[in-house]
Enzyme design. Structure first.
Site, short mmCIF file in Angstrom:
data_model
loop_
_atom_site.label_atom_id
_atom_site.label_comp_id
_atom_site.label_asym_id
_atom_site.label_seq_id
_atom_site.Cartn_x
_atom_site.Cartn_y
_atom_site.Cartn_z
N CYS A 126 -2.47 8.84 2.70
CA CYS A 126 -2.33 8.61 1.26
C CYS A 126 -3.66 8.65 0.51
O CYS A 126 -3.69 8.79 -0.71
CB CYS A 126 -1.65 7.26 1.02
SG CYS A 126 -2.45 5.90 1.88
N GLU B 161 0.89 -1.16 0.00
CA GLU B 161 0.00 0.00 0.00
C GLU B 161 0.92 1.21 0.00
O GLU B 161 1.53 1.53 1.02
CB GLU B 161 -0.92 -0.04 1.21
CG GLU B 161 -2.10 0.91 1.08
CD GLU B 161 -1.82 2.26 1.70
OE1 GLU B 161 -1.54 3.21 0.91
OE2 GLU B 161 -1.87 2.38 2.92
#
Length: 515
Positions: free
Chosen positions: A306, A272
């Site tokens: 993010c 990720e």
């Protein structure tokens, strides 16, 4: 908490005494001494985190390997019970954990409670249930005629998910509770053992998780935690021959380096990585709702997340009204001590990261962007702490670095767009506007989560289908935690969350028999 290794809350601060490593069920003194963990809000020392040597990291991986055989053969019910007890223990010490989370990360009290510790508890609960989910999928039988492989037969088959083995979990600094819990809990539920390497900025919370798992009855070696500021620590956690899989949350650059090492050993990966979320705002959108959603970039983890909609692509007809709303939104956000009830924006994680964010704001100005609000350090009263005021950069262009690169702070960039061709209001014109929006959104190395705001639901879903992103929010920044999470392009490899995480931490084995 057992073992005395994870520290306890007290008058001296959230973490009392130097932290030790957790290896093979023992709290171990680190070979490399300790480093200070700094409170981003006060610059005070929160505690002393251990510096593991390369040898100690490999010892932790070896301990996980030794424990794997027995743990992988435990019943799903036993694994579920341990994960459920872990959630109980985290809930028991909830207030102490919130204090530590707030001190290590600089998160506001509301974020530390609701989005860090509470989410960690919820994830252990979720994967206690997940341990009991079926791992077999029946496959229709196949009739084989006699041939070189044997006599004629009806062959049955079942696909079974098996644990991968030893999983290295390298976690991010923005959430040292939810992020490791989202890796460790599903990995353990599937019968894997883990080696956890937390971020050096806030590792003490992860040791609290390990202590809870130990007290809950996780056998020695099933969970191991090592930490350190040296690159060697992370490298050893990846290149150990005992490691079968690496689950990593962090920057794309480091993810690429990890991927290279994993590729040489054919190790499984779950990555990720970075994001530069595009928020497409069409002229028919609810601008107040869009501004409120986009504005969370300013406040949620101080923009250190993010999934934030940091790259706003707005149709020119509503460009100025949206910018005005974002300015008003930013103006209502109090920057300050995360312990104060009315604080909305806390500090960044470190002085170095604050300087990085500030340098991007200055870069945007030099590139021709208009800094409408923010980007400066707050005034008197916040002389200590790594604060920066939320910044809004307008009049941006797609080629600017501030538009293309992940800043990871409370900075929003706004790019206006028009459609080309067709008569205003015509189907051709609407299609052109959508084409332009999609082209701008997809003009990025990243593809984690994008967003679409439009009153036309059909249009929003039509545009979502074209976006090269792992997730798309339609008129919302909310997430369904059972939905798959991960990115396209340089935003990652694989998917987790919900049952998808159980699949991520497993291998599929086919079992075939003659009926």
């Amino acid at each position: 908490m057992s073992g005395g290794g994870a520290g306890t809350a007290g008058a001296a601060g959230p973490a009392a005494g130097p932290q030790r490593l957790f290896v093979g069920g023992e709290w171990v003194e680190p070979d490399g001494g300790h480093h200070e963990v700094i409170d981003p809000a006060t610059e005070d020392v929160v505690g002393l985190a251990p510096e593991a040597s390369r040898a100690q990291v490999w010892q932790a991986a070896a301990a996980a390997r030794e424990a794997f055989g027995t743990w992988s053969r435990t019943s799903p019910q036993e694994r579920a019970a341990i994960l459920d007890r872990t959630a109980d223990l985290l809930q028991r010490d909830f207030a102490s954990h919130v204090e530590l989370a707030r001190a290590e990360t600089g998160a506001t009290t509301a974020t530390a409670r609701g989005m860090q510790v509470a989410v960690a508890v919820a994830r252990f609960r979720r994967y206690a249930r997940g341990a009991l989910e079926p791992v077999e999928t029946g496959i229709p039988p196949q009739i084989n005629e006699a041939g070189p492989l044997g006599r004629a037969a009806a062959l049955g088959a079942v696909a079974v998910r098996r644990p991968v083995g030893v999983v290295t979990c390298i976690t991010s600094y923005n959430n040292p509770w939810a992020n490791p819990a989202g890796k460790v809990a599903p990995a353990l539920a599937m019968g894997n053992t883990v080696l956890v390497k937390p971020a050096p900025q806030d590792p003490l919370s992860v040791y609290r998780l390990a202590a809870a798992l130990e007290e809950a009855g996780a056998p020695p070696g099933v969970v191991n935690v090592v930490s350190g500021t040296s690159v060697d620590v992370g490298e050893a956690a990846v290149d150990s021959p005992d490691v079968d899989m690496v689950s990593f949350t962090g920057s794309t650059a480091i993810g690429q380096r990890i991927g290279e090492v994993c590729g040489r050993g054919m190790k499984r990966q779950l990555m990720e990585l970075g994001g530069k979320g595009a928020a497409i705002v069409f002229a028919d959108a609810d601008l107040d709702a869009a501004a409120a959603g986009i504005g969370t970039t300013f406040s949620f983890y101080s923009g250190q997340i993010c999934t934030a909609p940091t790259r706003v692509l707005v149709q020119r007809e509503v460009y100025e009204p949206l910018v005005e709303r974002l300015v008003r939104y930013a103006g209502h956000l109090k920057v300050g001590d995360p312990r104060a009830r009315d604080t909305v924006v806390g500090p960044l994680i470190s002085a170095a990261h604050r300087e990085r964010v500030e340098s991007y704001v200055e870069l945007g100005r030099k590139e021709g962007a208009r800094v409408v609000v923010g980007g400066e350090r707050p005034g008197p009263g916040l002389d200590k702490g790594f604060y920066v005021a939320p910044a809004l950069l307008a009049d941006c262009a797609p080629e600017m670095r501030v538009v293309r690169e992940e800043i990871f702070g409370p900075v929003v960039v706004v790019v206006p767009f028009d459609g080309t061709g067709g008569t205003a209001g015509s189907a051709e014109s609407a299609e052109s506007v959508e084409d332009t929006a999609v082209a701008l959104a997809d003009d990025s190395d990243y593809g984690l989560i994008d967003y679409v705001w439009s009153a036309d639901t059909a249009r929003a879903f039509r545009v979502a289908a074209r976006l090269r992103a792992g997730g798309v929010g339609v008129n919302t920044i909310g997430r369904n935690m059972e939905a798959p999470f991960g990115g396209f392009k340089q935003s990652g490899v694989g998917r987790d969350c919900g049952s998808y995480a159980l699949h991520a931490y497993s291998e599929t084995q086919a079992v075939v028999w003659a009926g």
